[in-house]
Design a protein around this motif. Structure first.
Motif, PDB file in Angstrom:
ATOM      1  N   ARG A  71       0.815  -1.219   0.000  1.00 42.03           N
ATOM      2  CA  ARG A  71       0.000   0.000   0.000  1.00 42.03           C
ATOM      3  C   ARG A  71       0.849   1.269   0.000  1.00 42.03           C
ATOM      4  O   ARG A  71       0.336   2.361  -0.215  1.00 42.03           O
ATOM      5  CB  ARG A  71      -0.937   0.016   1.213  1.00 42.03           C
ATOM      6  N   PHE A  72       2.160   1.140   0.247  1.00 40.15           N
ATOM      7  CA  PHE A  72       3.030   2.319   0.264  1.00 40.15           C
ATOM      8  C   PHE A  72       4.120   2.244  -0.800  1.00 40.15           C
ATOM      9  O   PHE A  72       4.828   3.225  -1.030  1.00 40.15           O
ATOM     10  CB  PHE A  72       3.648   2.487   1.663  1.00 40.15           C
ATOM     11  N   VAL A  73       4.258   1.091  -1.457  1.00 45.07           N
ATOM     12  CA  VAL A  73       5.129   0.931  -2.630  1.00 45.07           C
ATOM     13  C   VAL A  73       4.402   0.018  -3.602  1.00 45.07           C
ATOM     14  O   VAL A  73       4.179  -1.153  -3.314  1.00 45.07           O
ATOM     15  CB  VAL A  73       6.489   0.287  -2.260  1.00 45.07           C
ATOM     16  N   HIS A  74       4.011   0.547  -4.749  1.00 43.91           N
ATOM     17  CA  HIS A  74       3.312  -0.280  -5.735  1.00 43.91           C
ATOM     18  C   HIS A  74       4.256  -1.355  -6.268  1.00 43.91           C
ATOM     19  O   HIS A  74       5.434  -1.089  -6.535  1.00 43.91           O
ATOM     20  CB  HIS A  74       2.793   0.586  -6.878  1.00 43.91           C
ATOM     21  N   GLU A  75       3.729  -2.554  -6.429  1.00 43.75           N
ATOM     22  CA  GLU A  75       4.564  -3.697  -6.798  1.00 43.75           C
ATOM     23  C   GLU A  75       5.313  -3.484  -8.105  1.00 43.75           C
ATOM     24  O   GLU A  75       6.464  -3.920  -8.253  1.00 43.75           O
ATOM     25  CB  GLU A  75       3.706  -4.963  -6.883  1.00 43.75           C
ATOM     26  N   GLU A  76       4.687  -2.803  -9.069  1.00 44.06           N
ATOM     27  CA  GLU A  76       5.359  -2.616 -10.360  1.00 44.06           C
ATOM     28  C   GLU A  76       6.580  -1.690 -10.241  1.00 44.06           C
ATOM     29  O   GLU A  76       7.454  -1.675 -11.117  1.00 44.06           O
ATOM     30  CB  GLU A  76       4.388  -2.051 -11.394  1.00 44.06           C
ATOM     31  N   ARG A  77       6.660  -0.932  -9.148  1.00 43.60           N
ATOM     32  CA  ARG A  77       7.804  -0.029  -8.948  1.00 43.60           C
ATOM     33  C   ARG A  77       8.984  -0.714  -8.270  1.00 43.60           C
ATOM     34  O   ARG A  77      10.095  -0.172  -8.257  1.00 43.60           O
ATOM     35  CB  ARG A  77       7.373   1.178  -8.105  1.00 43.60           C
ATOM     36  N   VAL A  78       8.764  -1.888  -7.698  1.00 40.81           N
ATOM     37  CA  VAL A  78       9.805  -2.555  -6.902  1.00 40.81           C
ATOM     38  C   VAL A  78      11.086  -2.803  -7.706  1.00 40.81           C
ATOM     39  O   VAL A  78      12.181  -2.432  -7.256  1.00 40.81           O
ATOM     40  CB  VAL A  78       9.267  -3.865  -6.294  1.00 40.81           C
ATOM     41  N   PRO A  79      11.026  -3.433  -8.897  1.00 39.93           N
ATOM     42  CA  PRO A  79      12.278  -3.662  -9.644  1.00 39.93           C
ATOM     43  C   PRO A  79      13.024  -2.376  -9.979  1.00 39.93           C
ATOM     44  O   PRO A  79      14.257  -2.330  -9.912  1.00 39.93           O
ATOM     45  CB  PRO A  79      11.797  -4.374 -10.917  1.00 39.93           C
ATOM     46  N   GLY A  80      12.284  -1.333 -10.338  1.00 38.45           N
ATOM     47  CA  GLY A  80      12.921  -0.061 -10.688  1.00 38.45           C
ATOM     48  C   GLY A  80      13.629   0.573  -9.500  1.00 38.45           C
ATOM     49  O   GLY A  80      14.739   1.109  -9.635  1.00 38.45           O
ATOM     50  N   ILE A  81      12.988   0.530  -8.332  1.00 36.36           N
ATOM     51  CA  ILE A  81      13.612   1.093  -7.132  1.00 36.36           C
ATOM     52  C   ILE A  81      14.878   0.325  -6.782  1.00 36.36           C
ATOM     53  O   ILE A  81      15.922   0.911  -6.472  1.00 36.36           O
ATOM     54  CB  ILE A  81      12.615   1.057  -5.947  1.00 36.36           C
ATOM     55  N   LEU A  82      14.797  -1.008  -6.846  1.00 41.79           N
ATOM     56  CA  LEU A  82      15.964  -1.835  -6.535  1.00 41.79           C
ATOM     57  C   LEU A  82      17.095  -1.604  -7.539  1.00 41.79           C
ATOM     58  O   LEU A  82      18.271  -1.555  -7.172  1.00 41.79           O
ATOM     59  CB  LEU A  82      15.573  -3.311  -6.514  1.00 41.79           C
ATOM     60  N   ARG A  83      16.732  -1.444  -8.815  1.00 37.67           N
ATOM     61  CA  ARG A  83      17.752  -1.204  -9.842  1.00 37.67           C
ATOM     62  C   ARG A  83      18.449   0.135  -9.601  1.00 37.67           C
ATOM     63  O   ARG A  83      19.681   0.248  -9.758  1.00 37.67           O
ATOM     64  CB  ARG A  83      17.115  -1.227 -11.228  1.00 37.67           C
ATOM     65  N   LEU A 102      -4.333  -3.382  15.917  1.00 41.16           N
ATOM     66  CA  LEU A 102      -3.756  -3.247  14.590  1.00 41.16           C
ATOM     67  C   LEU A 102      -4.746  -2.571  13.641  1.00 41.16           C
ATOM     68  O   LEU A 102      -5.955  -2.806  13.731  1.00 41.16           O
ATOM     69  CB  LEU A 102      -3.386  -4.625  14.030  1.00 41.16           C
ATOM     70  N   PRO A 103      -4.266  -1.734  12.738  1.00 44.93           N
ATOM     71  CA  PRO A 103      -5.168  -1.081  11.780  1.00 44.93           C
ATOM     72  C   PRO A 103      -5.884  -2.107  10.903  1.00 44.93           C
ATOM     73  O   PRO A 103      -5.318  -3.142  10.543  1.00 44.93           O
ATOM     74  CB  PRO A 103      -4.234  -0.209  10.943  1.00 44.93           C
ATOM     75  N   THR A 104      -7.123  -1.816  10.585  1.00 43.85           N
ATOM     76  CA  THR A 104      -7.868  -2.671   9.661  1.00 43.85           C
ATOM     77  C   THR A 104      -7.428  -2.378   8.228  1.00 43.85           C
ATOM     78  O   THR A 104      -6.727  -1.378   7.969  1.00 43.85           O
ATOM     79  CB  THR A 104      -9.372  -2.407   9.770  1.00 43.85           C
ATOM     80  N   GLN A 105      -7.847  -3.207   7.285  1.00 47.99           N
ATOM     81  CA  GLN A 105      -7.492  -2.983   5.888  1.00 47.99           C
ATOM     82  C   GLN A 105      -8.058  -1.660   5.392  1.00 47.99           C
ATOM     83  O   GLN A 105      -7.416  -0.946   4.611  1.00 47.99           O
ATOM     84  CB  GLN A 105      -8.022  -4.133   5.028  1.00 47.99           C
ATOM     85  N   GLU A 106      -9.277  -1.319   5.856  1.00 45.94           N
ATOM     86  CA  GLU A 106      -9.888  -0.045   5.462  1.00 45.94           C
ATOM     87  C   GLU A 106      -9.062   1.137   5.974  1.00 45.94           C
ATOM     88  O   GLU A 106      -8.869   2.139   5.263  1.00 45.94           O
ATOM     89  CB  GLU A 106     -11.321   0.052   5.996  1.00 45.94           C
ATOM     90  N   GLN A 107      -8.546   1.028   7.197  1.00 51.76           N
ATOM     91  CA  GLN A 107      -7.719   2.096   7.749  1.00 51.76           C
ATOM     92  C   GLN A 107      -6.400   2.219   6.989  1.00 51.76           C
ATOM     93  O   GLN A 107      -5.937   3.333   6.716  1.00 51.76           O
ATOM     94  CB  GLN A 107      -7.461   1.833   9.235  1.00 51.76           C
ATOM     95  N   VAL A 108      -5.814   1.085   6.666  1.00 53.65           N
ATOM     96  CA  VAL A 108      -4.569   1.096   5.901  1.00 53.65           C
ATOM     97  C   VAL A 108      -4.780   1.775   4.548  1.00 53.65           C
ATOM     98  O   VAL A 108      -3.981   2.624   4.128  1.00 53.65           O
ATOM     99  CB  VAL A 108      -4.040  -0.344   5.695  1.00 53.65           C
ATOM    100  N   ASP A 109      -5.877   1.433   3.863  1.00 52.07           N
ATOM    101  CA  ASP A 109      -6.183   2.036   2.568  1.00 52.07           C
ATOM    102  C   ASP A 109      -6.388   3.544   2.694  1.00 52.07           C
ATOM    103  O   ASP A 109      -5.921   4.317   1.852  1.00 52.07           O
ATOM    104  CB  ASP A 109      -7.431   1.388   1.967  1.00 52.07           C
ATOM    105  N   GLU A 110      -7.084   3.944   3.752  1.00 56.33           N
ATOM    106  CA  GLU A 110      -7.354   5.373   3.955  1.00 56.33           C
ATOM    107  C   GLU A 110      -6.071   6.157   4.187  1.00 56.33           C
ATOM    108  O   GLU A 110      -5.853   7.221   3.591  1.00 56.33           O
ATOM    109  CB  GLU A 110      -8.300   5.554   5.148  1.00 56.33           C
ATOM    110  N   ILE A 111      -5.196   5.629   5.036  1.00 62.76           N
ATOM    111  CA  ILE A 111      -3.922   6.303   5.301  1.00 62.76           C
ATOM    112  C   ILE A 111      -3.078   6.359   4.034  1.00 62.76           C
ATOM    113  O   ILE A 111      -2.457   7.386   3.720  1.00 62.76           O
ATOM    114  CB  ILE A 111      -3.151   5.567   6.413  1.00 62.76           C
ATOM    115  N   SER A 112      -3.059   5.281   3.270  1.00 63.79           N
ATOM    116  CA  SER A 112      -2.300   5.251   2.022  1.00 63.79           C
ATOM    117  C   SER A 112      -2.817   6.310   1.043  1.00 63.79           C
ATOM    118  O   SER A 112      -2.026   6.982   0.365  1.00 63.79           O
ATOM    119  CB  SER A 112      -2.397   3.860   1.394  1.00 63.79           C
ATOM    120  N   ASN A 113      -4.134   6.467   0.971  1.00 60.54           N
ATOM    121  CA  ASN A 113      -4.720   7.474   0.075  1.00 60.54           C
ATOM    122  C   ASN A 113      -4.356   8.889   0.519  1.00 60.54           C
ATOM    123  O   ASN A 113      -4.100   9.762  -0.315  1.00 60.54           O
ATOM    124  CB  ASN A 113      -6.239   7.314   0.028  1.00 60.54           C
TER     125      ASN A 113
END
Length: 324
Positions: free
Chosen positions: A105-117, A213-224
Motif C-alpha cells: 500500500r506504500f510501494v506499488h509492486e510494479e515499482r519494486v524492480p525499478g527502485i531496486l535497480r 492493529l489497523p484494519t485494511q480499510e484504515q490502511v487504505d485510507e492512510i495510504s490514500n
C-alpha cells in the motif's frame, strides 16, 4: 535470502538484507575476524572511562557522529552479502531463493524492480571512486603514528571508509546480478502495511503498541492520504517515523534493522526540512523584492510545510479512520 524494501518517504527508500546465520568460528575468513574484532574493540571503547584524558570514549563519540553522516543508502547496501561463486551457483540453480518484502500500500509492486535497480546502480561509481581515494590517502596518515598512547585514528578511519565503500559496492553488484537474472521474488507484506499505517495514525510508540492493529480499510485510507499529500508526486512526504523502526524490527525479529531505519529516517527528515526551509527563504525573498502593488494584491502565503500539512490532514482524518 530476504531483502526488505522500506520506503522512508515517498521518494527515498531503504534496502535491508536479513543477516545470514552466524558463521562458525572455523568458517570465518580473516576479514570476518578482523571486522568482528574491530566491532568488539569499538564497543569496549564506548564504555571505557579510565583511559588517559578519556580519549577512547571521546573518539567513539566523534566517530559515531561521523557514522551518522554516512548516507543510509550505503549502510543498506552493506547489509547485502558479496556475490561469491558458491552463492552465485545456488541462486542461479534456484536453491537459494531471493525474496523482497515490501509494503504494497506504500510501494506499488510494479515499482519494486525499478527502485531496486536504482539502489543497485546509482552509487556504484561513487563507491568505487571513494574506496580508491581512501586507500590512496592512507600513506598520508603515517605522521599520526608519532603521537604517543593514542593509535593512528586517521589511518584506521580511512581503512574503515575503504572497507565500507567496498562492502557497499559488492552489495550493489550482487543486487544488480539478482535483477539482471530475474531471480527476485516480490512478496507484499500486510504486516508492513499495518506497521506503516499505525506509525502514521499514532504520535508515539507507546500509543501504537497499545492500540489494535489497523484494519485494511484504515490502511487504505492512510495510504490514500499519503498519495494526496504528494501533490501528484511533486512533493516528498515522510511515511515512516523514527520511533516506528523498533516496532517493525520487533515484528520481524530483526533487532539490527532498528538502527538502520532510525538512521535513514533522521537523514531523510533533515533533507526534507532543509529543502522546505530553502523554499520558504525563496518565497520571503520574492515577497521582499516584489513591487508594492503586487504585495497588496498578493494573497497571504501558506507558511506550513508539506510535512506540517500532512500531520494536520492525518489528525483531521484520524477520527473518521478510527470509526471504520
Amino acid at each position: 535470502m530476504r531483502l526488505f524494501l522500506l520506503p522512508i518517504s515517498t521518494r527515498r527508500t531503504l534496502i535491508y538484507c536479513e543477516r545470514m546465520h552466524e558463521k562458525l568460528a572455523s568458517e570465518r575468513s580473516y576479514l570476518d575476524k578482523i571486522t568482528n574484532k574491530a566491532n568488539e574493540t569499538w564497543a569496549l571503547w564506548e564504555k571505557d572511562s579510565k583511559s588517559i584524558a578519556n580519549w577512547k570514549k571521546t573518539v567513539t563519540v566523534y566517530g559515531n557522529k561521523a557514522f551518522k553522516r554516512i548516507p543510509f543508502e550505503e549502510w543498506g547496501l552493506k547489509t547485502v552479502p558479496a556475490l561469491t561463486a558458491k552463492r552465485r551457483k545456488l541462486e542461479l540453480e534456484g536453491k537459494e531463493k531471493v525474496e523482497v518484502i515490501f509494503p504494497r500500500r506504500f510501494v506499488h509492486e510494479e515499482r519494486v524492480p525499478g527502485i531496486l535497480r536504482q539502489l543497485a546502480t546509482e552509487r556504484q561509481a561513487l563507491h568505487k571512486k571513494r574506496m580508491i581515494g581512501s586507500i590512496a590517502a592512507m600513506p598520508f596518515s603515517a605522521p599520526f603514528m608519532l603521537i604517543p598512547v593514542v593509535p593512528n585514528i586517521p589511518f584506521f578511519y580511512l581503512v574503515f571508509r575503504a572497507y565500507s565503500h567496498w562492502k557497499a559496492l559488492t552489495g550493489s553488484k550482487h543486487l544488480q546480478f539478482i535483477l539482471e537474472n530475474k531471480l527476485l521474488k516480490p512478496v507484499p507484506s500486510s504486516e508492513l502495511d499495518e506497521a506503516y499505517a499505525a506509525g502514521l495514525m499514532y504520535p508515539t510508540r507507546e500509543l501504537s503498541r497499545a492500540a489494535p492493529l489497523p484494519t485494511q480499510e484504515q490502511v487504505d485510507e492512510i495510504s490514500n492520504i499519503v498519495g494526496k499529500q504528494t501533490n501528484d508526486g511533486s512533493e516528498d512526504v515522510m511515511v515512516l517515523q523514527r520511533w516506528n523502526g523498533k516496532l517493525i524490527a520487533e515484528r520481524f525479529k530483526l533487532p539490527e534493522m532498528e538502527i538502520e531505519i532510525e538512521r535513514a529516517v533522521e537523514q531523510v527528515e533533515t533533507a526534507i526540512k532543509g529543502k522546505e526551509e530553502l523554499l520558504e527563504e525563496k518565497r520571503e525573498l520574492e515577497r521582499a523584492t516584489a513591487s508594492p502593488d503586487s504585495v497588496q494584491t498578493e494573497e497571504p502565503a501558506d507558511k506550513k510545510t508539506p510535512s506540517e500539512k500532512f500531520g494536520e490532514t492525518l489528525r483531521e482524518k484520524k477520527s473518521d479512520v478510527s470509526k471504520t
